[in-house]
Design a protein around this motif. Structure first.
Motif, PDB file in Angstrom:
ATOM      1  N   LEU A 124       5.388  -7.769  -4.967  1.00  0.00           N
ATOM      2  CA  LEU A 124       4.430  -8.818  -4.634  1.00  0.00           C
ATOM      3  C   LEU A 124       5.052 -10.165  -4.972  1.00  0.00           C
ATOM      4  CD1 LEU A 124       0.866  -7.776  -5.844  1.00  0.00           C
ATOM      5  CD2 LEU A 124       1.662  -8.044  -3.494  1.00  0.00           C
ATOM      6  N   CYS A 164      -1.115  -7.473   5.147  1.00  0.00           N
ATOM      7  CA  CYS A 164      -1.061  -7.079   3.736  1.00  0.00           C
ATOM      8  C   CYS A 164      -2.284  -7.611   2.992  1.00  0.00           C
ATOM      9  CB  CYS A 164       0.216  -7.634   3.101  1.00  0.00           C
ATOM     10  SG  CYS A 164       0.348  -7.324   1.337  1.00  0.00           S
ATOM     11  N   THR A 165      -2.947  -6.721   2.224  1.00  0.00           N
ATOM     12  CA  THR A 165      -4.127  -7.134   1.454  1.00  0.00           C
ATOM     13  C   THR A 165      -3.743  -7.663   0.075  1.00  0.00           C
ATOM     14  OG1 THR A 165      -4.475  -4.998   0.377  1.00  0.00           O
ATOM     15  CG2 THR A 165      -5.432  -5.285   2.584  1.00  0.00           C
ATOM     16  N   GLY A 166      -2.490  -7.439  -0.317  1.00  0.00           N
ATOM     17  CA  GLY A 166      -2.036  -7.928  -1.619  1.00  0.00           C
ATOM     18  C   GLY A 166      -2.501  -7.100  -2.798  1.00  0.00           C
ATOM     19  N   ASP A 167      -2.928  -5.858  -2.550  1.00  0.00           N
ATOM     20  CA  ASP A 167      -3.407  -5.032  -3.672  1.00  0.00           C
ATOM     21  C   ASP A 167      -2.278  -4.532  -4.572  1.00  0.00           C
ATOM     22  OD1 ASP A 167      -2.252  -2.901  -2.292  1.00  0.00           O
ATOM     23  OD2 ASP A 167      -4.148  -2.227  -1.451  1.00  0.00           O
ATOM     24  N   GLY A 168      -1.054  -4.597  -4.082  1.00  0.00           N
ATOM     25  CA  GLY A 168       0.098  -4.251  -4.926  1.00  0.00           C
ATOM     26  C   GLY A 168       0.366  -2.769  -5.081  1.00  0.00           C
ATOM     27  N   LEU A 169      -0.320  -1.938  -4.306  1.00  0.00           N
ATOM     28  CA  LEU A 169      -0.137  -0.494  -4.452  1.00  0.00           C
ATOM     29  C   LEU A 169       1.291  -0.062  -4.142  1.00  0.00           C
ATOM     30  CD1 LEU A 169      -1.667   2.051  -5.199  1.00  0.00           C
ATOM     31  CD2 LEU A 169      -2.233   2.348  -2.789  1.00  0.00           C
ATOM     32  N   CYS A 170       1.892  -0.675  -3.145  1.00  0.00           N
ATOM     33  CA  CYS A 170       3.269  -0.302  -2.790  1.00  0.00           C
ATOM     34  C   CYS A 170       4.215  -0.572  -3.955  1.00  0.00           C
ATOM     35  CB  CYS A 170       3.725  -1.051  -1.542  1.00  0.00           C
ATOM     36  SG  CYS A 170       3.517  -2.841  -1.629  1.00  0.00           S
ATOM     37  N   CYS A 216      -1.053   2.640   1.915  1.00  0.00           N
ATOM     38  CA  CYS A 216      -1.182   1.195   2.138  1.00  0.00           C
ATOM     39  C   CYS A 216      -2.515   0.842   2.807  1.00  0.00           C
ATOM     40  CB  CYS A 216      -0.023   0.724   3.023  1.00  0.00           C
ATOM     41  SG  CYS A 216      -0.155  -0.990   3.539  1.00  0.00           S
ATOM     42  N   ILE A 251       7.638  -4.497   6.127  1.00  0.00           N
ATOM     43  CA  ILE A 251       6.212  -4.770   5.940  1.00  0.00           C
ATOM     44  C   ILE A 251       5.793  -5.894   6.873  1.00  0.00           C
ATOM     45  CG2 ILE A 251       4.476  -5.679   4.337  1.00  0.00           C
ATOM     46  CD1 ILE A 251       6.054  -4.422   2.049  1.00  0.00           C
ATOM     47  N   ALA A 274       3.095  -8.595  -0.207  1.00  0.00           N
ATOM     48  CA  ALA A 274       4.199  -7.703  -0.573  1.00  0.00           C
ATOM     49  C   ALA A 274       5.360  -7.853   0.401  1.00  0.00           C
ATOM     50  CB  ALA A 274       3.705  -6.262  -0.582  1.00  0.00           C
ATOM     51  N   GLY A 331      -3.487  -1.923   4.084  1.00  0.00           N
ATOM     52  CA  GLY A 331      -3.355  -2.725   5.291  1.00  0.00           C
ATOM     53  C   GLY A 331      -2.690  -1.987   6.445  1.00  0.00           C
ATOM     54  N   CYS A 376       0.305  -1.515   6.881  1.00  0.00           N
ATOM     55  CA  CYS A 376       1.288  -2.486   7.369  1.00  0.00           C
ATOM     56  C   CYS A 376       2.692  -2.258   6.833  1.00  0.00           C
ATOM     57  CB  CYS A 376       0.812  -3.893   7.030  1.00  0.00           C
ATOM     58  SG  CYS A 376       0.535  -4.175   5.282  1.00  0.00           S
ATOM     59  N   ILE A 377       2.947  -1.058   6.282  1.00  0.00           N
ATOM     60  CA  ILE A 377       4.316  -0.686   5.918  1.00  0.00           C
ATOM     61  C   ILE A 377       4.831   0.251   6.995  1.00  0.00           C
ATOM     62  CG2 ILE A 377       5.839   0.329   4.194  1.00  0.00           C
ATOM     63  CD1 ILE A 377       3.641  -0.132   2.114  1.00  0.00           C
TER      64      ILE A 377
HETATM   65  S1  SF4 Z   1       0.255  -1.394  -0.207  1.00  0.00           S
HETATM   66 FE1  SF4 Z   1       0.196  -2.435   1.809  1.00  0.00          FE
HETATM   67  S2  SF4 Z   1      -1.556  -3.818   1.675  1.00  0.00           S
HETATM   68 FE2  SF4 Z   1      -1.044  -3.212  -0.412  1.00  0.00          FE
HETATM   69  S3  SF4 Z   1       0.336  -4.818  -1.170  1.00  0.00           S
HETATM   70 FE3  SF4 Z   1       1.623  -3.187  -0.309  1.00  0.00          FE
HETATM   71  S4  SF4 Z   1       2.001  -3.795   1.835  1.00  0.00           S
HETATM   72 FE4  SF4 Z   1       0.270  -4.999   1.072  1.00  0.00          FE
END
Ligand code: SF4
Length: 77
Positions: free
Chosen positions: A26, A10-16, A68, A5, A32, A70, A72-73
């Motif tokens: 997170l 990363c937006t920090g939404d925690g979806l991953c 994701c 990552i 994340a 962002g 960013c994964i």
């Molecule tokens: S899904 Fe992407 S943007 Fe969202 S917390 Fe995970 S790495 Fe960050």
């Protein structure tokens, strides 16, 4: 398959973490990180923290990449 990552985006939404808690977590900084053997390494981030994904987790990791926010994964085959 390996995954990492880029925390810069990363937006920090925690979806991953929702999609694959075995591989993503997170942290207290709101970003994340990938887990290695079930824990987030304390001394590495970004591409340096790239880890291998078990075959059981590959599908969930691919879904996380697609969802994701962002973008960013990153996967490396
Ligand atoms: S899904 Fe992407 S943007 Fe969202 S917390 Fe995970 S790495 Fe960050």
């Amino acid at each position: 398959m390996k995954v990492w990552i880029d925390q810069e985006y990363c937006t920090g939404d925690g979806l991953c973490e929702e999609l694959c808690s075995a591989m993503f977590q997170l942290e207290d900084d709101g970003l994340a990180y990938v887990k290695e053997n079930g824990v987030v390494p304390s001394d590495r981030a970004g591409r340096e923290a790239m880890v291998a994904v078990s075959s059981d987790d590959e599908e969930a990791v691919r879904e996380a990449v697609q969802e994701c926010a962002g973008e960013c994964i990153f996967i490396e085959e």
